[in-house]
Design a protein around this motif. Sequence first.
Motif, PDB file in Angstrom:
ATOM      1  N   GLY A 101       0.701  -1.211  -0.008  1.00  9.57           N
ATOM      2  CA  GLY A 101       0.024  -0.033  -0.003  1.00  9.57           C
ATOM      3  C   GLY A 101       0.796   1.102   0.038  1.00  9.57           C
ATOM      4  O   GLY A 101       0.337   2.286   0.229  1.00  9.57           O
ATOM      5  N   GLY A 103       2.569   3.927  -1.970  1.00  6.15           N
ATOM      6  CA  GLY A 103       2.775   4.421  -3.172  1.00  6.15           C
ATOM      7  C   GLY A 103       1.557   5.086  -3.688  1.00  6.15           C
ATOM      8  O   GLY A 103       0.434   4.945  -3.215  1.00  6.15           O
ATOM      9  N   SER A 104       1.825   5.956  -4.829  1.00  7.68           N
ATOM     10  CA  SER A 104       0.405   6.509  -5.464  1.00  7.68           C
ATOM     11  C   SER A 104       0.187   6.126  -6.907  1.00  7.68           C
ATOM     12  O   SER A 104      -0.417   6.943  -7.596  1.00  7.68           O
ATOM     13  CB  SER A 104       0.649   7.920  -5.210  1.00  7.68           C
ATOM     14  OG  SER A 104       0.942   8.327  -3.967  1.00  7.68           O
ATOM     15  N   THR A 148      -5.273   4.257   3.249  1.00  2.56           N
ATOM     16  CA  THR A 148      -4.444   4.835   4.447  1.00  2.56           C
ATOM     17  C   THR A 148      -4.376   6.104   4.263  1.00  2.56           C
ATOM     18  O   THR A 148      -4.380   6.827   5.704  1.00  2.56           O
ATOM     19  CB  THR A 148      -3.092   4.078   4.564  1.00  2.56           C
ATOM     20  OG1 THR A 148      -3.533   2.685   4.202  1.00  2.56           O
ATOM     21  CG2 THR A 148      -2.189   4.273   5.819  1.00  2.56           C
ATOM     22  N   GLY A 149      -3.929   6.790   3.196  1.00  3.02           N
ATOM     23  CA  GLY A 149      -3.766   8.146   3.065  1.00  3.02           C
ATOM     24  C   GLY A 149      -4.312   8.655   1.809  1.00  3.02           C
ATOM     25  O   GLY A 149      -3.929   9.733   1.002  1.00  3.02           O
ATOM     26  N   GLY A 150      -5.252   7.712   0.965  1.00  3.85           N
ATOM     27  CA  GLY A 150      -5.717   8.238  -0.302  1.00  3.85           C
ATOM     28  C   GLY A 150      -6.010   7.114  -1.262  1.00  3.85           C
ATOM     29  O   GLY A 150      -6.287   7.259  -2.206  1.00  3.85           O
ATOM     30  N   SER A 151      -5.471   5.930  -0.845  1.00  6.27           N
ATOM     31  CA  SER A 151      -5.223   4.919  -1.895  1.00  6.27           C
ATOM     32  C   SER A 151      -6.604   4.328  -2.599  1.00  6.27           C
ATOM     33  O   SER A 151      -6.506   3.398  -3.502  1.00  6.27           O
ATOM     34  CB  SER A 151      -4.693   3.578  -1.250  1.00  6.27           C
ATOM     35  OG  SER A 151      -3.157   4.020  -1.242  1.00  6.27           O
ATOM     36  N   TYR A 179      -0.442  -1.631   7.296  1.00  5.78           N
ATOM     37  CA  TYR A 179       0.434  -0.703   6.712  1.00  5.78           C
ATOM     38  C   TYR A 179       0.674   0.152   8.176  1.00  5.78           C
ATOM     39  O   TYR A 179       1.603   0.412   8.756  1.00  5.78           O
ATOM     40  CB  TYR A 179      -0.121  -0.060   5.477  1.00  5.78           C
ATOM     41  CG  TYR A 179       0.545   1.043   4.904  1.00  5.78           C
ATOM     42  CD1 TYR A 179       1.831   1.548   5.435  1.00  5.78           C
ATOM     43  CD2 TYR A 179       0.016   1.918   4.179  1.00  5.78           C
ATOM     44  CE1 TYR A 179       2.314   2.849   5.375  1.00  5.78           C
ATOM     45  CE2 TYR A 179       0.696   3.265   3.573  1.00  5.78           C
ATOM     46  CZ  TYR A 179       1.726   3.754   4.189  1.00  5.78           C
ATOM     47  OH  TYR A 179       2.254   4.672   3.824  1.00  5.78           O
ATOM     48  N   TYR A 289       1.573  12.916   8.180  1.00  2.00           N
ATOM     49  CA  TYR A 289       1.330  11.705   7.740  1.00  2.00           C
ATOM     50  C   TYR A 289       2.379  10.781   7.354  1.00  2.00           C
ATOM     51  O   TYR A 289       2.536   9.601   7.896  1.00  2.00           O
ATOM     52  CB  TYR A 289       0.072  11.795   6.456  1.00  2.00           C
ATOM     53  CG  TYR A 289       0.209  10.495   5.963  1.00  2.00           C
ATOM     54  CD1 TYR A 289      -0.861   9.514   6.329  1.00  2.00           C
ATOM     55  CD2 TYR A 289       1.074  10.062   4.650  1.00  2.00           C
ATOM     56  CE1 TYR A 289      -0.973   8.438   5.330  1.00  2.00           C
ATOM     57  CE2 TYR A 289       0.807   8.939   3.961  1.00  2.00           C
ATOM     58  CZ  TYR A 289      -0.136   8.138   4.652  1.00  2.00           C
ATOM     59  OH  TYR A 289      -0.355   6.722   3.809  1.00  2.00           O
ATOM     60  N   TYR A 290       3.424  11.351   6.887  1.00  2.00           N
ATOM     61  CA  TYR A 290       4.533  10.549   6.581  1.00  2.00           C
ATOM     62  C   TYR A 290       5.377  10.177   7.571  1.00  2.00           C
ATOM     63  O   TYR A 290       5.875   9.133   7.557  1.00  2.00           O
ATOM     64  CB  TYR A 290       5.289  11.241   5.209  1.00  2.00           C
ATOM     65  CG  TYR A 290       4.691  10.723   3.994  1.00  2.00           C
ATOM     66  CD1 TYR A 290       5.129   9.648   3.302  1.00  2.00           C
ATOM     67  CD2 TYR A 290       3.969  11.621   3.247  1.00  2.00           C
ATOM     68  CE1 TYR A 290       4.308   9.195   2.338  1.00  2.00           C
ATOM     69  CE2 TYR A 290       3.091  11.222   1.946  1.00  2.00           C
ATOM     70  CZ  TYR A 290       3.526   9.947   1.443  1.00  2.00           C
ATOM     71  OH  TYR A 290       2.870   9.607   0.616  1.00  2.00           O
ATOM     72  N   ARG A 337      11.011   3.554   3.536  1.00  2.00           N
ATOM     73  CA  ARG A 337       9.967   3.828   4.809  1.00  2.00           C
ATOM     74  C   ARG A 337      10.189   3.055   6.126  1.00  2.00           C
ATOM     75  O   ARG A 337      10.210   3.670   7.116  1.00  2.00           O
ATOM     76  CB  ARG A 337       8.421   3.655   4.213  1.00  2.00           C
ATOM     77  CG  ARG A 337       8.206   4.392   3.116  1.00  2.00           C
ATOM     78  CD  ARG A 337       6.826   4.706   2.993  1.00  2.00           C
ATOM     79  NE  ARG A 337       6.378   5.120   1.713  1.00  2.00           N
ATOM     80  CZ  ARG A 337       5.365   5.762   1.387  1.00  2.00           C
ATOM     81  NH1 ARG A 337       4.282   5.412   2.432  1.00  2.00           N
ATOM     82  NH2 ARG A 337       5.009   5.905   0.055  1.00  2.00           N
ATOM     83  N   ASP A 404      -0.370  13.570  -2.704  1.00  4.18           N
ATOM     84  CA  ASP A 404      -1.252  12.893  -1.648  1.00  4.18           C
ATOM     85  C   ASP A 404      -1.885  14.007  -0.642  1.00  4.18           C
ATOM     86  O   ASP A 404      -2.870  13.810   0.028  1.00  4.18           O
ATOM     87  CB  ASP A 404      -0.504  12.124  -0.523  1.00  4.18           C
ATOM     88  CG  ASP A 404      -0.143  10.495  -1.468  1.00  4.18           C
ATOM     89  OD1 ASP A 404      -0.663  10.553  -2.442  1.00  4.18           O
ATOM     90  OD2 ASP A 404       0.847  10.152  -0.808  1.00  4.18           O
TER      91      ASP A 404
HETATM   92  N1  GLN Z   1       0.239   7.432  -1.160  1.00  2.00           N
HETATM   93  C1  GLN Z   1       0.060   7.235   0.323  1.00  2.00           C
HETATM   94  C2  GLN Z   1       1.354   6.452   0.743  1.00  2.00           C
HETATM   95  O1  GLN Z   1       2.337   6.091  -0.028  1.00  2.00           O
HETATM   96  C3  GLN Z   1      -1.113   6.707   0.696  1.00  2.00           C
HETATM   97  C4  GLN Z   1      -1.352   5.134   0.442  1.00  2.00           C
HETATM   98  C5  GLN Z   1      -2.634   4.346   1.042  1.00  2.00           C
HETATM   99  O2  GLN Z   1      -3.451   5.142   1.258  1.00  2.00           O
HETATM  100  N2  GLN Z   1      -2.434   2.992   1.196  1.00  2.00           N
HETATM  101  O3  GLN Z   1       1.498   6.245   1.757  1.00  2.00           O
END
Ligand code: GLN
Length: 426
Positions: A101, A103-104, A148-151, A179, A289-290, A337, A404
């Motif tokens: 999960g 990546g974008s 998780t953040g937009g996926s 994740y 978030y990151y 990460r 994101d």
């Molecule tokens: N693009 C964001 C990330 O890489 C969101 C990923 C997600 O929502 N799983 O963390």
Amino acid sequence: LSRLRRTEPSVRSFIHVADAAAEREAEELDRRIATEGQDAVEPLAGVLVGVKDNLCTANMPSTGGSRILDGYRPAYDATAVRRLREAGAIVVGKTNLDEFGMGSTTEGSGFQVTTNPWDDSRVPGGSSGGSASAVSARQCVVSLGSDTGGSVRQPASFCGVVGLKPTYGRVSRFGLMAYASSLDVVGCFGSSVVDTATILSVIAGHDKMDSTSSSHDVPDYKSELTPLDLLESKPLNGMRIGVIQETLGEGVETGVISSIKGAASHLEQLGSVVEEVSLPSFSLGLPAYYILASSEASSNLSRYDGIRYGRQISADDLNELYGGSRANGLGHEVKMRILMGTYALSAGYYDAYYKRAQQVRTLVKKSFREALERYDILVSPAAPSAAYKIGEKINDPLAMYAGDIMTIISVTSDVKRSAVADLKEW
Ligand code: GLN
């Protein structure tokens, strides 16, 4: 199924296609309908569903898009998958994603690159890019993803389908490969709002296997939808809608801005009052978030040690086994990460990074609360741009993370109450 077979070589939405099994299930269903009648079968009988490959499926590979889980076949279905199957849906395969999960664009899969069905030189978005492209190419009717953040929201936008990210806790995370546990949710894709509403009613609800799942009742979302064939009757009369000012500013493509403005004036014609609203903590969401997501990922991914799951290597001692399997099995983005998250959680750094990011998260949440006291609904684009070219951002992680910014801000959770209620129950 024939459409799926025809389009898959160019779209590559699926890591695993279960078309033969789906065909057998469909034939069995036809026999049941012939003998017992249409009313005797389950509500979603025969509906083909694609499932993101970070959701566990019994008797089907589940890789999370990672080589480290190559060959792993879970013994159970994730709760969301089980509920869909019990409602009669047929799982037609496992869709591609950025590894675990992260990546974008779905280019970060350990297996293949999925293309955007509207233009095969462009990315489908991510990380649930396979689930979005599968619905967009009509390879299946609906699909499951995780956000998780937009996926879910960003690939839905890139592929021109409807993507629904439910509130944290609305859908059980049991069987979803973790994740960032405080942010992960299971969501769904469809080609219409009605389809996603139908799926959400099936997958939502409390699950004793996930203590963070909410015990609030699950409404029949579909029956709450109002048909909008009635421009004249102003169905949104009295509703106040805020368009988040910061999401229409610098760095946002003009086409994106004009689409949102077009949607806003449509909402106005339907009777609502639409205004721009400022969210002062908007730009704080992304850095917080990151830190949070990488920290939680570094802890969650420690389970992939080359012993309990997936691919094994031969090694002389334990460290060589761990190091060797992780070096070979995990991709570049995931390793980066894990390193960032491990650093942020190190002794002496926790207060400066993780704790501070949590405080920032509370600030973001507060500015949402304040805005939602004045507006019933907040509107923003899902991303600052439309789908971009394959390869355009893959070597520039910061540019990718910046994409994101729209989806990250709304991922704060309100989980504590239901978790406490569940503990009492146990
Ligand atoms: N693009 C964001 C990330 O890489 C969101 C990923 C997600 O929502 N799983 O963390």
